[in-house]
Design an enzyme around this catalytic site. Structure first.
Site, short mmCIF file in Angstrom:
data_model
loop_
_atom_site.label_atom_id
_atom_site.label_comp_id
_atom_site.label_asym_id
_atom_site.label_seq_id
_atom_site.Cartn_x
_atom_site.Cartn_y
_atom_site.Cartn_z
N ARG A 1 11.47 62.28 5.70
CA ARG A 1 11.48 63.91 5.54
C ARG A 1 9.90 64.40 6.00
O ARG A 1 10.02 65.28 6.78
CB ARG A 1 11.80 64.30 4.32
CG ARG A 1 13.19 64.11 3.86
CD ARG A 1 13.50 64.75 2.48
NE ARG A 1 14.61 64.12 1.91
CZ ARG A 1 15.71 64.70 2.04
NH1 ARG A 1 16.04 65.83 2.81
NH2 ARG A 1 16.90 64.04 1.75
N ASP B 1 15.35 65.70 9.03
CA ASP B 1 15.97 66.57 7.81
C ASP B 1 17.26 65.92 7.69
O ASP B 1 18.19 66.14 8.62
CB ASP B 1 15.81 67.95 7.92
CG ASP B 1 16.68 68.45 6.84
OD1 ASP B 1 17.29 67.79 5.91
OD2 ASP B 1 16.77 69.71 6.80
N LYS C 1 23.20 50.05 -3.43
CA LYS C 1 23.83 50.65 -4.85
C LYS C 1 22.96 51.67 -5.51
O LYS C 1 21.87 51.78 -5.31
CB LYS C 1 24.03 49.51 -5.57
CG LYS C 1 22.69 48.76 -6.47
CD LYS C 1 22.91 48.14 -7.47
CE LYS C 1 22.69 48.64 -8.80
NZ LYS C 1 21.22 48.97 -9.16
N HIS D 1 21.62 43.05 -4.40
CA HIS D 1 20.59 42.06 -4.03
C HIS D 1 20.73 40.82 -4.80
O HIS D 1 19.92 39.88 -4.52
CB HIS D 1 19.19 42.62 -4.14
CG HIS D 1 18.40 43.01 -5.59
ND1 HIS D 1 19.03 43.82 -6.25
CD2 HIS D 1 17.85 42.07 -6.05
CE1 HIS D 1 18.23 43.79 -7.33
NE2 HIS D 1 17.45 42.95 -7.48
N LYS E 1 19.84 36.30 -4.01
CA LYS E 1 18.93 35.46 -4.70
C LYS E 1 19.41 33.91 -4.31
O LYS E 1 20.57 33.54 -4.61
CB LYS E 1 18.94 35.85 -6.16
CG LYS E 1 18.45 37.06 -6.49
CD LYS E 1 18.28 37.29 -8.08
CE LYS E 1 17.72 38.66 -8.42
NZ LYS E 1 16.23 39.02 -8.30
N GLU F 1 15.24 42.08 -18.71
CA GLU F 1 13.85 42.70 -18.11
C GLU F 1 12.89 43.20 -19.11
O GLU F 1 13.26 43.60 -20.15
CB GLU F 1 14.12 43.81 -17.17
CG GLU F 1 15.07 43.20 -16.13
CD GLU F 1 15.43 44.63 -15.15
OE1 GLU F 1 14.52 44.80 -14.22
OE2 GLU F 1 16.30 45.29 -15.57
N ASP G 1 23.80 50.67 -13.80
CA ASP G 1 22.76 50.10 -12.88
C ASP G 1 22.87 48.41 -12.75
O ASP G 1 22.28 48.14 -12.03
CB ASP G 1 21.33 50.39 -13.85
CG ASP G 1 20.31 50.12 -12.98
OD1 ASP G 1 20.28 50.56 -11.80
OD2 ASP G 1 19.27 49.73 -13.52
N HIS H 1 25.50 43.76 -10.41
CA HIS H 1 24.79 42.43 -10.71
C HIS H 1 25.58 41.56 -11.41
O HIS H 1 25.96 40.41 -11.14
CB HIS H 1 23.15 42.62 -11.21
CG HIS H 1 22.60 43.56 -10.28
ND1 HIS H 1 22.59 43.77 -8.91
CD2 HIS H 1 21.37 44.49 -10.45
CE1 HIS H 1 22.02 44.77 -8.32
NE2 HIS H 1 21.02 44.97 -9.42
N LYS I 1 16.71 46.50 -20.73
CA LYS I 1 15.45 46.70 -20.58
C LYS I 1 14.52 46.58 -21.62
O LYS I 1 14.95 46.72 -22.79
CB LYS I 1 15.40 48.23 -20.00
CG LYS I 1 16.12 48.58 -18.81
CD LYS I 1 15.71 48.20 -17.20
CE LYS I 1 16.75 48.98 -16.45
NZ LYS I 1 16.98 47.73 -15.35
C1 BG6 Z 1 17.94 47.09 -9.56
C2 BG6 Z 1 18.18 47.89 -10.73
O1 BG6 Z 1 19.29 47.05 -8.80
O2 BG6 Z 1 17.65 45.46 -10.33
C3 BG6 Z 1 17.01 47.92 -11.74
O3 BG6 Z 1 18.45 49.29 -10.32
C4 BG6 Z 1 16.33 46.74 -12.09
O4 BG6 Z 1 16.88 48.74 -12.87
C5 BG6 Z 1 16.66 45.72 -10.89
O5 BG6 Z 1 15.25 46.76 -12.66
C6 BG6 Z 1 16.33 44.42 -11.11
O6 BG6 Z 1 16.24 43.29 -10.25
P1 BG6 Z 1 15.62 41.83 -10.25
O7 BG6 Z 1 15.65 41.42 -8.89
O8 BG6 Z 1 14.12 42.19 -10.71
O9 BG6 Z 1 16.42 41.16 -11.31
#
Ligand code: BG6
Length: 489
Positions: free
Chosen positions: A50, A92, A147, A177, A181, A215, A234, A239, A339
């Site tokens: 933007r 925009d 996502k 993602h 990995k 994490e 999340d 995942h 977390k």
């Molecule tokens: C993301 C989440 O998809 O994955 C985050 O939104 C999280 O909250 C992250 O921290 C963790 O990814 P990775 O690759 O660091 O394990």
């Protein structure tokens, strides 16, 4: 994965190019592809955002981000080659009529484009409509969606419907993602290229499986976004369920995108529903309170910047998941993610069943079970705990537990671990959907997650507090201890 006959994409259009994901992951990954020679000579990267910036201003910002987010020193020659591929376009996103501006900077030469939506999902539909209005969608083009796709099954259907109006399913790449990995991909190899595991991978040989994705980071300045989602939406809905489905799926007939995705889908659909009746017994929700990480005091979730004092959002989830099928009946899959845990640490531990008869009872009254540990991150590798004779005459037939340890960094000569986004971007450029999530998978995952979220809401209980820097609430220990088992620490 299998090569598919799609044209390579030579234009990558990133919507939300100044956002966190783009600066931390997408552009650094594209630079790495340039560095390793995997980006075509004529590839162009069209950054759309933007902000009113000149190309020089944008390029300077990206140069700074690359220096910040890539740990190795940048290669000056490759860097300038990479920066020369960038084009910047202000837009925009909601003004569908303004997309003709974008059309002017896109090449008219034949070739496929990748449209990467690195924006809030609520505007995926607007962007798609804008592209269509400006006649910028061709059959070979692809769209990548980040996502979370929606907040629940219903909202995910709305977003998917909006995008599917303009793109066909074989053009849509839903990113998770974790599927990019190295160690997650290696699950396929471990399971289906080793007879040892292929033939012992079921309820007859396996006692239970633990999947931990921990994490140490907290919310990192995204409180508002995270509070709407929580750890269930999340991390678990995407995942953890993707990892679980790769661990539990039947062997696919071949490595094609749909064969693998069909098998993953069957696992997600076979998950036993968790309802109001059993949610307390099968799940634990936690929220981190003030605590210490590596000796440094850190604020609790409710004391983070921008926090609402009465939030009941969970930052930790543990679940006893069960898969209702022939292979896994009676084998629990314990999932745990949070977390602000003591360290970043993700692994899958497969616990095999105990020996039926013990002839070494003088050494060990209870023979420990074999355990296969797949270390997802960090220190990627595979480890097998097994019993061994203690060498020597004096020790006679004394036995003890030891490890076969395959550390990838040692075995593969400290080769750099490729970021998941590098691999996934390359797969989109090539046009291979194997590592992306199909719509029916996303919907099945929402259906299962939604019933747990609904059940939590019906109890209206606050999540259990746990100190930042700990492994979660005490009740997560009870969740597994009730079955006479314990988490591997
Ligand atoms: C993301 C989440 O998809 O994955 C985050 O939104 C999280 O909250 C992250 O921290 C963790 O990814 P990775 O690759 O660091 O394990």
């Amino acid at each position: 994965m299998k090569n598919i006959d799609y044209p390579l994409a030579n234009e990558i259009v990133i919507f939300g190019a100044l956002g966190d994901l783009s600066r931390r992951k997408l552009l650094p990954s594209l630079y790495q592809l340039e560095l390793t020679g995997l980006l075509n000579e004529n590839t162009r990267i069209i950054a759309v955002a933007r902000n009113d910036l000149t190309l020089e201003q944008f390029t300077k910002q990206i140069d700074e981000s690359l220096n910040e987010f890539i740990s190795e020193a940048l290669d000056a020659e490759k860097l300038s080659k990479f920066l020369a591929k960038l084009v910047y376009q202000q837009l925009d996103f909601k003004d569908v009529k303004s997309y003709s501006k974008l059309g002017k900077v896109l090449s008219t030469v034949q070739g496929a484009r990748v449209y990467y939506y690195s924006t809030p999902p609520a505007i995926y539909g607007d962007i798609s409509q804008g592209l269509k209005t400006a006649k910028l969608i061709n059959d070979a083009d692809r769209v990548v969606m980040e996502k979370p796709i929606g907040h629940c099954l219903e909202s995910s259907k709305v977003i998917n419907d909006q995008v599917s109006r303009y793109f066909k399913e074989n053009q849509i790449y839903r990113i998770d993602h974790y599927l990019g990995k190295e160690t997650v991909l290696n699950l396929l190899v471990l399971r289906f290229a080793n007879t040892l595991f292929t033939n012992n991978w079921d309820r007859n040989c396996i006692d239970h499986v633990q999947i931990t994705v921990a994490e140490s980071v907290g919310i990192e300045g995204r409180w508002g976004f995270y509070d709407e989602a929580g750890q269930m939406r999340d991390m678990v809905q995407n995942h953890l369920l993707q990892v679980l489905s790769l661990v539990a799926m039947e062997p696919p007939a071949e490595l094609s995108a749909d064969c693998v995705r069909d098998e993953k889908l069957k696992v997600i659909r076979a998950l036993k529903p968790i309802t109001r009746q059993n949610v307390k017994e099968k799940t634990v929700r936690g929220q981190y309170a003030d605590g210490y990480l590596n000796g440094v005091s850190v604020p609790g979730y409710l004391n983070e910047e921008g926090a609402k004092a009465n939030s009941k959002t969970e930052t930790f989830v543990a679940i006893k998941a069960e898969i209702d099928n022939w292979r896994w009946a009676g084998v629990p899959f314990y999932l745990r993610t949070g977390k602000r845990m003591p360290q970043k640490h993700s692994e899958i531990v497969v616990h095999f069943k105990q020996q039926a008869h013990n002839i070494f009872s003088e050494s060990y009254a209870n023979l420990p079970c074999n355990k296969l540990t797949i270390r997802l991150q960090p220190d990627e590798g595979v480890e097998l705990d097994m019993m061994n004779k203690i060498p020597g005459i004096a020790s006679q037939m004394q036995i003890h537990e030891n490890k076969l340890d395959l550390s990838f960094s040692q075995a593969y000569d400290n080769q750099r671990v490729v970021d998941a986004y590098e691999r996934l971007l390359l797969e989109v450029i090539k046009g291979d959907q194997s590592l992306f999530v199909r719509r029916d998978e996303v919907e099945a995952a929402w259906e299962w997650a939604d019933s747990i979220i609904d059940a939590w809401q019906s109890t209206n209980e606050a999540p259990k507090p746990y100190a930042a820097g700990s492994w979660g609430p005490v009740s997560s220990i009870s969740l597994i201890a009730r079955d006479d088992r314990h988490w591997v620490e």
